[in-house]
Design a protein around this motif. Sequence first.
Motif, short mmCIF file in Angstrom:
data_model
loop_
_atom_site.label_atom_id
_atom_site.label_comp_id
_atom_site.label_asym_id
_atom_site.label_seq_id
_atom_site.Cartn_x
_atom_site.Cartn_y
_atom_site.Cartn_z
N LEU A 158 0.83 -1.21 0.00
CA LEU A 158 0.00 0.00 0.00
C LEU A 158 0.87 1.26 0.00
N ALA A 159 1.98 1.21 0.75
CA ALA A 159 2.88 2.36 0.80
C ALA A 159 3.49 2.62 -0.57
N GLU A 160 3.86 1.53 -1.24
CA GLU A 160 4.42 1.68 -2.59
C GLU A 160 3.38 2.26 -3.54
N GLU A 161 2.14 1.78 -3.42
CA GLU A 161 1.06 2.30 -4.26
C GLU A 161 0.77 3.77 -3.92
N LYS A 162 0.83 4.09 -2.62
CA LYS A 162 0.58 5.47 -2.19
C LYS A 162 1.64 6.40 -2.76
N GLU A 163 2.89 5.93 -2.73
CA GLU A 163 3.99 6.74 -3.28
C GLU A 163 3.80 6.96 -4.77
N LYS A 164 3.40 5.89 -5.48
CA LYS A 164 3.15 6.01 -6.92
C LYS A 164 1.98 6.96 -7.18
N LEU A 165 0.94 6.87 -6.34
CA LEU A 165 -0.22 7.76 -6.49
C LEU A 165 0.18 9.21 -6.31
N LEU A 166 0.97 9.49 -5.25
CA LEU A 166 1.38 10.86 -4.99
C LEU A 166 2.25 11.41 -6.11
N GLU A 167 3.05 10.53 -6.72
CA GLU A 167 3.90 10.96 -7.84
C GLU A 167 3.07 11.16 -9.11
N ALA A 168 1.97 10.40 -9.22
CA ALA A 168 1.16 10.44 -10.44
C ALA A 168 0.18 11.61 -10.47
N ILE A 169 -0.35 11.98 -9.33
CA ILE A 169 -1.36 13.05 -9.31
C ILE A 169 -0.78 14.32 -9.93
N PRO A 170 -1.49 14.95 -10.87
CA PRO A 170 -1.01 16.20 -11.48
C PRO A 170 -1.01 17.33 -10.47
N ALA A 171 0.17 17.58 -9.85
CA ALA A 171 0.20 18.44 -8.66
C ALA A 171 1.01 19.71 -8.83
N ILE A 172 1.51 20.01 -10.03
CA ILE A 172 2.25 21.26 -10.19
C ILE A 172 1.64 22.08 -11.34
N GLN A 173 1.96 23.37 -11.32
CA GLN A 173 1.51 24.24 -12.40
C GLN A 173 2.29 23.90 -13.67
N PRO A 174 1.63 23.73 -14.81
CA PRO A 174 2.34 23.30 -16.02
C PRO A 174 3.22 24.36 -16.67
N VAL A 175 3.07 25.62 -16.28
CA VAL A 175 3.91 26.70 -16.77
C VAL A 175 4.50 27.42 -15.55
N SER A 176 5.80 27.67 -15.56
CA SER A 176 6.44 28.31 -14.41
C SER A 176 5.91 29.73 -14.24
N ASN A 177 5.80 30.14 -12.98
CA ASN A 177 5.31 31.50 -12.70
C ASN A 177 6.18 32.57 -13.34
N GLY A 178 7.47 32.31 -13.42
CA GLY A 178 8.37 33.29 -14.01
C GLY A 178 8.14 33.50 -15.49
N ASP A 179 7.52 32.50 -16.16
CA ASP A 179 7.25 32.60 -17.60
C ASP A 179 5.87 33.13 -17.91
N LEU A 180 5.03 33.28 -16.90
CA LEU A 180 3.64 33.68 -17.13
C LEU A 180 3.50 35.18 -17.37
N THR A 181 2.65 35.53 -18.32
CA THR A 181 2.22 36.92 -18.44
C THR A 181 1.11 37.16 -17.43
N ARG A 182 0.16 36.24 -17.40
CA ARG A 182 -0.90 36.27 -16.38
C ARG A 182 -1.71 34.99 -16.48
N MET A 183 -2.53 34.73 -15.46
CA MET A 183 -3.48 33.63 -15.50
C MET A 183 -4.77 34.21 -16.05
N ALA A 184 -5.06 33.93 -17.33
CA ALA A 184 -6.10 34.66 -18.06
C ALA A 184 -7.51 34.26 -17.66
N SER A 185 -7.74 32.97 -17.50
CA SER A 185 -9.11 32.54 -17.25
C SER A 185 -9.12 31.24 -16.46
#
Length: 323
Positions: A158-185
């Motif tokens: 279960l721990a191994e599956e939990k680790e895989k789940l935590l790594e799999a969940i889409p948990a970061i912003q796909p574009v870096s804040n430094g590259d953003l003009t703005r969050m449009a919508s």
Amino acid sequence: MSKVKYYYDPESLSYKKIERKKRTTFKYAFIFMLASAFFGFIFVFIASQYVESPKERALKRELQNAQLQFELLNKKMAEAETVLANIADRDNNIYRVYFEANPIPEEQRRAGFGGINRYKNLEGFDNSKLIIETSKRLDILQKQIVVQSRSLDEIAKLAEEKEKLLEAIPAIQPVSNGDLTRMASGYGMRSDPFTKVRKMHWGMDFTAPKGTPVYASGDGVVERADNAATGYGNHIRIDHGYGYVSLYAHLYKYNVRKNQKVKRGDLIGFVGSTGRSEAPHLHYEIFKDGEKINPINFYYGSLTAEEFNKMLENATLENQSLD
């Protein structure tokens, strides 16, 4: 040389030699032997009751040593039972709670052995009760260890599956804040840039210059990397497993191919304005079990509390989307 005995004969007024008959001699000898055997038996009987032979002393020492070993074994089992009870308590109240597994019932952990008498061959001895109780205790302890061992194997999985789940969940912003003009919508009802009609906007739009890097938001396998879906233009879909899929649309170009494995943070493409798009931006969606859900809840891996609050504020504005 045997003594010669005489007796006085009053009739002849003389001493005559005593002649012993063989029958009398045999009788006396038999009586003497019988008496000797009797007293010998009495002596041996008394000695056997009150005097120990070397063999008996050795057997007695062995028995005392065996009793001592059983007492030591019971003490060691008591220590093992204490340790096992502590592990079982942590297993039920910490590990299984954390990994959302059902606790193991106490009756299953401490179950004995029913059915036939497993210890019949140990009955009928001086220390049968001690031996049988120790054997039962040892058997139950061994069973508890097996149950706990299997439980820990399950927890490890279960721990191994939990680790895989935590790594799999889409948990970061796909574009870096430094590259953003703005969050449009954000996700929700928005004004269509082409028809000006309010309709549901199923993702989030991140405005950035053409060619800005786009990153995978979680571990997974590239399900699609094409422009065959209406309106999305060049887009990528990543299957993260566990029912999660992320979509990256209006790309300028790809950096991955179909069926390629990716890790969270890998460069997968570049911001563009292909498909039904008004300006360079990334349209980002998340699916869970086939249903589109709000991506705003999946940025815990890359944003500070202040950045998240700012994004949340912008995402709730009912402005015009870019696609």
